[in-house]
Scaffold this motif. Structure first.
Motif, mmCIF file in Angstrom:
data_model
loop_
_atom_site.group_PDB
_atom_site.id
_atom_site.type_symbol
_atom_site.label_atom_id
_atom_site.label_comp_id
_atom_site.label_asym_id
_atom_site.label_seq_id
_atom_site.Cartn_x
_atom_site.Cartn_y
_atom_site.Cartn_z
ATOM 1 N N ARG A 29 0.818 -1.230 0.000
ATOM 2 C CA ARG A 29 0.000 0.000 0.000
ATOM 3 C C ARG A 29 0.848 1.274 0.000
ATOM 4 N N SER A 30 2.000 1.206 -0.628
ATOM 5 C CA SER A 30 2.901 2.361 -0.606
ATOM 6 C C SER A 30 2.523 3.446 -1.607
ATOM 7 N N LEU A 31 1.564 3.186 -2.470
ATOM 8 C CA LEU A 31 1.101 4.205 -3.414
ATOM 9 C C LEU A 31 -0.247 4.734 -2.928
ATOM 10 N N ALA A 32 -0.192 5.754 -2.108
ATOM 11 C CA ALA A 32 -1.381 6.424 -1.579
ATOM 12 C C ALA A 32 -2.368 5.438 -0.963
ATOM 13 N N ARG A 33 -1.825 4.394 -0.328
ATOM 14 C CA ARG A 33 -2.623 3.395 0.393
ATOM 15 C C ARG A 33 -3.432 2.448 -0.503
ATOM 16 N N TRP A 34 -3.205 2.472 -1.821
ATOM 17 C CA TRP A 34 -3.887 1.549 -2.735
ATOM 18 C C TRP A 34 -3.207 0.183 -2.659
ATOM 19 N N LYS A 35 -3.994 -0.872 -2.595
ATOM 20 C CA LYS A 35 -3.450 -2.238 -2.523
ATOM 21 C C LYS A 35 -3.336 -2.835 -3.920
ATOM 22 N N PHE A 36 -2.149 -3.327 -4.230
ATOM 23 C CA PHE A 36 -1.893 -4.000 -5.505
ATOM 24 C C PHE A 36 -1.543 -5.458 -5.252
ATOM 25 N N ARG A 37 -1.910 -6.269 -6.218
ATOM 26 C CA ARG A 37 -1.476 -7.663 -6.270
ATOM 27 C C ARG A 37 -0.699 -7.822 -7.564
ATOM 28 N N ARG A 38 0.170 -8.819 -7.615
ATOM 29 C CA ARG A 38 0.908 -9.069 -8.853
ATOM 30 C C ARG A 38 0.634 -10.480 -9.332
ATOM 31 N N GLN A 39 0.700 -10.638 -10.651
ATOM 32 C CA GLN A 39 0.445 -11.923 -11.288
ATOM 33 C C GLN A 39 -0.858 -12.523 -10.754
ATOM 34 N N LEU A 52 -7.659 -4.164 -7.174
ATOM 35 C CA LEU A 52 -9.050 -4.601 -7.247
ATOM 36 C C LEU A 52 -10.012 -3.488 -6.856
ATOM 37 N N ASP A 53 -9.660 -2.690 -5.852
ATOM 38 C CA ASP A 53 -10.557 -1.623 -5.402
ATOM 39 C C ASP A 53 -10.846 -0.614 -6.506
ATOM 40 N N ALA A 54 -9.838 -0.287 -7.299
ATOM 41 C CA ALA A 54 -10.015 0.690 -8.385
ATOM 42 C C ALA A 54 -10.351 0.007 -9.715
ATOM 43 N N ARG A 55 -10.330 -1.334 -9.727
ATOM 44 C CA ARG A 55 -10.580 -2.111 -10.953
ATOM 45 C C ARG A 55 -9.597 -1.691 -12.049
ATOM 46 N N LEU A 56 -8.335 -1.531 -11.634
ATOM 47 C CA LEU A 56 -7.263 -1.109 -12.535
ATOM 48 C C LEU A 56 -6.234 -2.229 -12.676
ATOM 49 N N ILE A 57 -5.902 -2.525 -13.931
ATOM 50 C CA ILE A 57 -4.865 -3.492 -14.256
ATOM 51 C C ILE A 57 -3.709 -2.734 -14.882
ATOM 52 N N VAL A 58 -2.497 -3.002 -14.418
ATOM 53 C CA VAL A 58 -1.293 -2.415 -15.000
ATOM 54 C C VAL A 58 -0.508 -3.545 -15.658
ATOM 55 N N GLU A 59 -0.346 -3.451 -16.963
ATOM 56 C CA GLU A 59 0.407 -4.439 -17.709
ATOM 57 C C GLU A 59 1.757 -3.851 -18.083
ATOM 58 N N VAL A 103 6.109 7.134 -13.955
ATOM 59 C CA VAL A 103 5.199 5.984 -14.039
ATOM 60 C C VAL A 103 4.268 5.982 -12.826
ATOM 61 N N MET A 104 4.814 6.227 -11.659
ATOM 62 C CA MET A 104 4.000 6.249 -10.444
ATOM 63 C C MET A 104 2.967 7.377 -10.482
ATOM 64 N N GLU A 105 3.357 8.520 -11.013
ATOM 65 C CA GLU A 105 2.400 9.631 -11.159
ATOM 66 C C GLU A 105 1.269 9.246 -12.104
ATOM 67 N N THR A 106 1.597 8.571 -13.193
ATOM 68 C CA THR A 106 0.589 8.134 -14.157
ATOM 69 C C THR A 106 -0.381 7.142 -13.512
ATOM 70 N N ILE A 107 0.152 6.183 -12.791
ATOM 71 C CA ILE A 107 -0.693 5.189 -12.130
ATOM 72 C C ILE A 107 -1.569 5.846 -11.074
ATOM 73 N N LEU A 108 -0.991 6.741 -10.271
ATOM 74 C CA LEU A 108 -1.755 7.423 -9.237
ATOM 75 C C LEU A 108 -2.876 8.265 -9.833
ATOM 76 N N ALA A 109 -2.597 8.955 -10.919
ATOM 77 C CA ALA A 109 -3.632 9.750 -11.584
ATOM 78 C C ALA A 109 -4.779 8.852 -12.051
ATOM 79 N N GLU A 110 -4.447 7.704 -12.581
ATOM 80 C CA GLU A 110 -5.490 6.769 -13.031
ATOM 81 C C GLU A 110 -6.279 6.220 -11.846
ATOM 82 N N LEU A 111 -5.602 5.920 -10.752
ATOM 83 C CA LEU A 111 -6.285 5.443 -9.553
ATOM 84 C C LEU A 111 -7.246 6.494 -9.013
#
Length: 117
Positions: A29-39, A52-59, A103-111
């Protein structure tokens, strides 16, 4: 389903350098407290990273993702994942390795955008 889970575990152990860099940046949860899973398994695919909370997939796309056949496969895969209710954000290995902060700014903006949908 079991074979997908086993393959996902294998992919976590064999991550690329770019995936390792991105995982260090988003895990725990190091990106503004958003939880990510990998693979993570979604439908019949194993996605690189998912919130899952934001329904965002990063490929994370490597060099092979520039060939016509791979681009067509990626487009079909994205279409199927989006039909499952997810938004797919594609980032290249080069972008991650060259400037993880952008990259982190882009992901955070999308979240943040997805949080209001």
């Amino acid at each position: 389903m079991r074979r997908f889970v086993q393959r996902a575990r294998q992919l976590r152990k064999q991550q690329t350098d770019a995936e390792a860099v991105l995982w260090r940046a988003v895990r725990n949860r190091s990106l503004a407290r958003w939880k990510f899973r990998r693979q993570h398994v979604v439908d019949r695919f194993i996605v690189d990273f998912i919130c899952l909370d934001a329904r965002l997939i990063v490929e994370v796309d490597g060099a092979t993702h520039s060939m016509d056949s791979e681009l067509a496969y990626d487009a079909e895969r994205t279409h199927i994942l989006e039909s499952c209710g997810f938004h797919v954000l594609r980032i290249t290995n080069a972008e991650i390795l060259a400037n993880i902060d952008d990259v982190m700014e882009t992901i955070l903006a999308e979240l943040e955008h997805r949080a209001f949908l």
